[in-house]
Design a protein around this motif. Structure first.
Motif, PDB file in Angstrom:
ATOM      1  N   PHE A 143       0.812  -1.210   0.000  1.00  0.00           N
ATOM      2  CA  PHE A 143       0.000   0.000   0.000  1.00  0.00           C
ATOM      3  C   PHE A 143       0.854   1.274   0.000  1.00  0.00           C
ATOM      4  O   PHE A 143       2.011   1.263   0.405  1.00  0.00           O
ATOM      5  CB  PHE A 143      -0.992   0.012   1.172  1.00  0.00           C
ATOM      6  CG  PHE A 143      -1.826  -1.226   1.251  1.00  0.00           C
ATOM      7  CD1 PHE A 143      -2.712  -1.552   0.231  1.00  0.00           C
ATOM      8  CD2 PHE A 143      -1.729  -2.103   2.324  1.00  0.00           C
ATOM      9  CE1 PHE A 143      -3.478  -2.709   0.286  1.00  0.00           C
ATOM     10  CE2 PHE A 143      -2.482  -3.262   2.393  1.00  0.00           C
ATOM     11  CZ  PHE A 143      -3.371  -3.571   1.366  1.00  0.00           C
ATOM     12  N   LEU A 144       0.238   2.328  -0.454  1.00  0.00           N
ATOM     13  CA  LEU A 144       0.936   3.592  -0.645  1.00  0.00           C
ATOM     14  C   LEU A 144       1.263   4.262   0.676  1.00  0.00           C
ATOM     15  O   LEU A 144       0.458   4.281   1.602  1.00  0.00           O
ATOM     16  CB  LEU A 144       0.062   4.528  -1.489  1.00  0.00           C
ATOM     17  CG  LEU A 144       0.664   5.883  -1.860  1.00  0.00           C
ATOM     18  CD1 LEU A 144       1.820   5.711  -2.828  1.00  0.00           C
ATOM     19  CD2 LEU A 144      -0.414   6.784  -2.452  1.00  0.00           C
ATOM     20  N   ASN A 145       2.458   4.827   0.777  1.00  0.00           N
ATOM     21  CA  ASN A 145       2.832   5.703   1.880  1.00  0.00           C
ATOM     22  C   ASN A 145       3.879   6.678   1.358  1.00  0.00           C
ATOM     23  O   ASN A 145       4.300   6.599   0.196  1.00  0.00           O
ATOM     24  CB  ASN A 145       3.345   4.916   3.097  1.00  0.00           C
ATOM     25  CG  ASN A 145       4.542   4.042   2.768  1.00  0.00           C
ATOM     26  OD1 ASN A 145       5.451   4.453   2.046  1.00  0.00           O
ATOM     27  ND2 ASN A 145       4.545   2.829   3.290  1.00  0.00           N
ATOM     28  N   VAL A 146       4.320   7.577   2.205  1.00  0.00           N
ATOM     29  CA  VAL A 146       5.238   8.611   1.748  1.00  0.00           C
ATOM     30  C   VAL A 146       6.577   8.029   1.326  1.00  0.00           C
ATOM     31  O   VAL A 146       7.229   8.526   0.390  1.00  0.00           O
ATOM     32  CB  VAL A 146       5.416   9.696   2.838  1.00  0.00           C
ATOM     33  CG1 VAL A 146       6.158   9.128   4.047  1.00  0.00           C
ATOM     34  CG2 VAL A 146       6.141  10.912   2.280  1.00  0.00           C
ATOM     35  N   TRP A 147       7.002   6.922   1.961  1.00  0.00           N
ATOM     36  CA  TRP A 147       8.291   6.334   1.631  1.00  0.00           C
ATOM     37  C   TRP A 147       8.250   5.650   0.273  1.00  0.00           C
ATOM     38  O   TRP A 147       9.193   5.777  -0.523  1.00  0.00           O
ATOM     39  CB  TRP A 147       8.723   5.360   2.729  1.00  0.00           C
ATOM     40  CG  TRP A 147       8.785   6.020   4.071  1.00  0.00           C
ATOM     41  CD1 TRP A 147       7.976   5.794   5.145  1.00  0.00           C
ATOM     42  CD2 TRP A 147       9.693   7.052   4.475  1.00  0.00           C
ATOM     43  NE1 TRP A 147       8.302   6.610   6.190  1.00  0.00           N
ATOM     44  CE2 TRP A 147       9.364   7.398   5.806  1.00  0.00           C
ATOM     45  CE3 TRP A 147      10.745   7.711   3.841  1.00  0.00           C
ATOM     46  CZ2 TRP A 147      10.055   8.380   6.506  1.00  0.00           C
ATOM     47  CZ3 TRP A 147      11.436   8.684   4.541  1.00  0.00           C
ATOM     48  CH2 TRP A 147      11.087   9.011   5.852  1.00  0.00           C
ATOM     49  N   PHE A 148       7.188   4.909   0.003  1.00  0.00           N
ATOM     50  CA  PHE A 148       7.068   4.284  -1.308  1.00  0.00           C
ATOM     51  C   PHE A 148       6.887   5.341  -2.398  1.00  0.00           C
ATOM     52  O   PHE A 148       7.325   5.146  -3.542  1.00  0.00           O
ATOM     53  CB  PHE A 148       5.896   3.296  -1.327  1.00  0.00           C
ATOM     54  CG  PHE A 148       6.162   2.034  -0.547  1.00  0.00           C
ATOM     55  CD1 PHE A 148       7.450   1.627  -0.260  1.00  0.00           C
ATOM     56  CD2 PHE A 148       5.104   1.257  -0.101  1.00  0.00           C
ATOM     57  CE1 PHE A 148       7.698   0.462   0.460  1.00  0.00           C
ATOM     58  CE2 PHE A 148       5.338   0.084   0.607  1.00  0.00           C
ATOM     59  CZ  PHE A 148       6.634  -0.308   0.889  1.00  0.00           C
ATOM     60  N   SER A 149       6.236   6.453  -2.050  1.00  0.00           N
ATOM     61  CA  SER A 149       6.106   7.549  -3.010  1.00  0.00           C
ATOM     62  C   SER A 149       7.477   8.117  -3.348  1.00  0.00           C
ATOM     63  O   SER A 149       7.777   8.407  -4.513  1.00  0.00           O
ATOM     64  CB  SER A 149       5.205   8.647  -2.441  1.00  0.00           C
ATOM     65  OG  SER A 149       3.912   8.159  -2.148  1.00  0.00           O
ATOM     66  N   ALA A 150       8.320   8.277  -2.326  1.00  0.00           N
ATOM     67  CA  ALA A 150       9.674   8.786  -2.553  1.00  0.00           C
ATOM     68  C   ALA A 150      10.488   7.811  -3.402  1.00  0.00           C
ATOM     69  O   ALA A 150      11.238   8.223  -4.300  1.00  0.00           O
ATOM     70  CB  ALA A 150      10.368   9.026  -1.216  1.00  0.00           C
ATOM     71  N   ILE A 151      10.326   6.517  -3.130  1.00  0.00           N
ATOM     72  CA  ILE A 151      10.998   5.509  -3.956  1.00  0.00           C
ATOM     73  C   ILE A 151      10.511   5.618  -5.398  1.00  0.00           C
ATOM     74  O   ILE A 151      11.292   5.501  -6.350  1.00  0.00           O
ATOM     75  CB  ILE A 151      10.737   4.096  -3.398  1.00  0.00           C
ATOM     76  CG1 ILE A 151      11.465   3.915  -2.064  1.00  0.00           C
ATOM     77  CG2 ILE A 151      11.184   3.023  -4.385  1.00  0.00           C
ATOM     78  CD1 ILE A 151      11.134   2.613  -1.356  1.00  0.00           C
ATOM     79  N   GLY A 152       9.200   5.869  -5.548  1.00  0.00           N
ATOM     80  CA  GLY A 152       8.645   6.037  -6.887  1.00  0.00           C
ATOM     81  C   GLY A 152       9.254   7.213  -7.621  1.00  0.00           C
ATOM     82  O   GLY A 152       9.556   7.126  -8.822  1.00  0.00           O
ATOM     83  N   VAL A 153       9.441   8.330  -6.917  1.00  0.00           N
ATOM     84  CA  VAL A 153      10.053   9.504  -7.544  1.00  0.00           C
ATOM     85  C   VAL A 153      11.467   9.181  -8.018  1.00  0.00           C
ATOM     86  O   VAL A 153      11.851   9.483  -9.157  1.00  0.00           O
ATOM     87  CB  VAL A 153      10.080  10.698  -6.559  1.00  0.00           C
ATOM     88  CG1 VAL A 153      10.906  11.847  -7.142  1.00  0.00           C
ATOM     89  CG2 VAL A 153       8.665  11.169  -6.257  1.00  0.00           C
ATOM     90  N   VAL A 154      12.243   8.537  -7.149  1.00  0.00           N
ATOM     91  CA  VAL A 154      13.646   8.257  -7.466  1.00  0.00           C
ATOM     92  C   VAL A 154      13.768   7.236  -8.598  1.00  0.00           C
ATOM     93  O   VAL A 154      14.464   7.468  -9.599  1.00  0.00           O
ATOM     94  CB  VAL A 154      14.391   7.754  -6.213  1.00  0.00           C
ATOM     95  CG1 VAL A 154      15.804   7.314  -6.578  1.00  0.00           C
ATOM     96  CG2 VAL A 154      14.441   8.848  -5.154  1.00  0.00           C
ATOM     97  N   LEU A 155      13.086   6.096  -8.463  1.00  0.00           N
ATOM     98  CA  LEU A 155      13.263   5.024  -9.441  1.00  0.00           C
ATOM     99  C   LEU A 155      12.573   5.333 -10.764  1.00  0.00           C
ATOM    100  O   LEU A 155      13.135   5.084 -11.837  1.00  0.00           O
ATOM    101  CB  LEU A 155      12.738   3.701  -8.867  1.00  0.00           C
ATOM    102  CG  LEU A 155      13.453   3.176  -7.620  1.00  0.00           C
ATOM    103  CD1 LEU A 155      12.985   1.764  -7.286  1.00  0.00           C
ATOM    104  CD2 LEU A 155      14.960   3.209  -7.788  1.00  0.00           C
ATOM    105  N   THR A 156      11.351   5.879 -10.697  1.00  0.00           N
ATOM    106  CA  THR A 156      10.658   6.229 -11.940  1.00  0.00           C
ATOM    107  C   THR A 156      11.382   7.371 -12.646  1.00  0.00           C
ATOM    108  O   THR A 156      11.514   7.375 -13.878  1.00  0.00           O
ATOM    109  CB  THR A 156       9.197   6.628 -11.658  1.00  0.00           C
ATOM    110  OG1 THR A 156       8.545   5.562 -10.959  1.00  0.00           O
ATOM    111  CG2 THR A 156       8.443   6.888 -12.954  1.00  0.00           C
ATOM    112  N   GLY A 157      11.866   8.345 -11.860  1.00  0.00           N
ATOM    113  CA  GLY A 157      12.644   9.428 -12.447  1.00  0.00           C
ATOM    114  C   GLY A 157      13.909   8.913 -13.113  1.00  0.00           C
ATOM    115  O   GLY A 157      14.294   9.384 -14.197  1.00  0.00           O
TER     116      GLY A 157
END
Length: 422
Positions: free
Chosen positions: A392-406
């Motif tokens: 499930f979504l949280n701020v840490w997985f969102s940050a991982i998403g920014v880094v890896l997707t970016g």
């Protein structure tokens, strides 16, 4: 001219099956309807904010999912589009790396601003002291559509391989994928280890994608109407023993993650129904109004899909500030307010789509990176949505998403060739 307009004007309608464009738009708009019925925002007796899922308490809900679970059809249509695009690319001299690079970019680009949005919103909500339980409930709901990025990204990454298998042994490929799906589900339900079912991200969705390949090859077109009707009826009939005698839930949303065999039956039945409805859909797509809607929404399809739940939640929260605008969830007034909110959601998405939607439009990119770079980027793009799907979504997985997707977008979109491009 806008990017969307350029994209639309460049489409050769004589070579495109517009009924499939209509089907894709319909699938996404129906997903918005379903999620709209999932979000109930109100207050309890103490005045505390409560987020509920009113539709889950309806006795008819499980049965409706046999029709309303439309994502298998999206993967069928996606398989058709993918095989068509792959064959076109090969005719032009392209290869697997170019195909996967372009397709992963089309998923990663629109996801990146969404992950940035979640980092900011969830980070601020945490810092200001929003009730952690309420915040997690909201974040879980908001992040639920992200499973699609993992599943569809996997299908796109394996597309060149699966197209090769289909070309060499189409029937054997179906049998092999079906056998793999059966084995995975058997192990999952006999051991009680749900995580085993994650292997069916490969077997189930790639099998459903194969139906799209067969659709592109004309197999469904060569069937008579009564044959399609029989196949569709048999596909839905199979769901009865699977969900009564078998271990599967009658709720097709429960069967979605990890994906299970009932989705395969749904996909085959939906593909037959789509073909049966083709004359009606083709007539509809000859009208200017239908074309306009399909192209306007279709050019922003990922934006609508990815952003509709945050918009629903924000609008539902804002309605609490307007006297009488937020009926208690599951009341008659709440149900009657859904069509109004549906229109407001689409309007609210349409405005910001001019900002975030630019990430969805295909872009002129540089030379195709080496294969190993494309593979790494595809894996990086897969990881964040897979994490959200599992935990499930949280701020840490969102940050991982920014880094890896970016990183994936940068690796795939900014590669510089040593030789000039053709």
């Amino acid at each position: 001219m806008s990017t969307a307009a350029q994209t639309t004007s460049s489409i050769d309608l004589s070579k495109r099956d517009l009924t499939l464009d209509l089907a894709r738009v319909f699938c996404v708009l129906l997903v918005v309807v379903v999620h709209l019925l999932f979000v109930g925002v109100g207050r309890d007796a103490s005045g505390a904010l409560v987020v509920s899922r009113p539709i889950l308490n309806q006795p008819w809900f499980a049965g409706v999912t046999w029709i309303g679970q439309i994502m298998p059809l999206f993967f069928v249509v996606g398989g058709f589009a993918s095989l068509t695009a792959w064959r076109s690319l090969v005719r032009r001299g392209g290869g697997a790396s170019e195909y996967v690079r372009n397709r992963v970019l089309r998923l990663a680009q629109p996801a990146l601003p969404l992950f940035v949005f979640y980092v900011v919103v969830l980070g601020i909500a945490t810092l200001v002291g929003i009730d952690p339980k309420l915040l997690q409930t909201v974040a879980t709901g908001a992040g639920s559509p992200l499973w699609f990025l993992a599943a569809y990204g996997l299908c796109q990454a394996f597309m060149p391989i699966m197209a090769g298998w289909h070309a060499r042994a189409p029937k054997a490929t179906l049998v092999a994928l079906l056998a793999g799906g059966i084995v995975v589900d058997a192990l999952r339900y006999s051991t009680g280890i749900t995580e085993i079912g994650l292997a069916n991200l490969f077997f189930v969705w790639l099998l459903v994608q194969q139906f799209g390949f067969w659709y592109a090859d004309g197999w469904f077109a060569r069937r008579s109407w009564w044959q399609l009707l029989v196949i569709a009826a048999a596909s839905y009939a199979v769901l009865v023993p699977l969900t009564t005698i078998g271990p599967y839930s009658p709720d097709m949303l429960v069967n979605l993650n990890p994906p299970t065999l009932p989705l395969v039956a749904l996909a085959l039945g939906q593909a037959c129904v789509l073909r049966l409805l083709r004359p009606v859909l083709a007539g509809l797509m000859r009208t200017g109004g239908a074309k306009a809607v399909v192209f306007v929404v279709g050019s922003r399809l990922m934006t609508v899909y990815l952003w509709h739940l945050p918009v629903i939640i924000l609008l539902s929260g804002a309605a609490l500030l307007i006297p009488g605008a937020s009926p208690a969830p599951a009341t008659p007034a709440w149900w009657w307010s859904r069509p109004i909110l549906y229109v407001l959601v689409l309007v609210a998405i349409f405005g910001p789509s001019f900002i975030v939607g630019r990430w969805e439009a295909p872009r002129e990119v540089t030379a195709t990176p080496p294969g190993w770079v494309v593979v790494i980027a595809a894996v990086l793009n897969f990881i964040p949505s897979f994490l959200v799907m599992e935990w499930f979504l949280n701020v840490w997985f969102s940050a991982i998403g920014v880094v890896l997707t970016g990183a994936a977008v940068t690796m795939l979109g900014r590669w510089r060739a040593r030789v000039s491009l053709r």
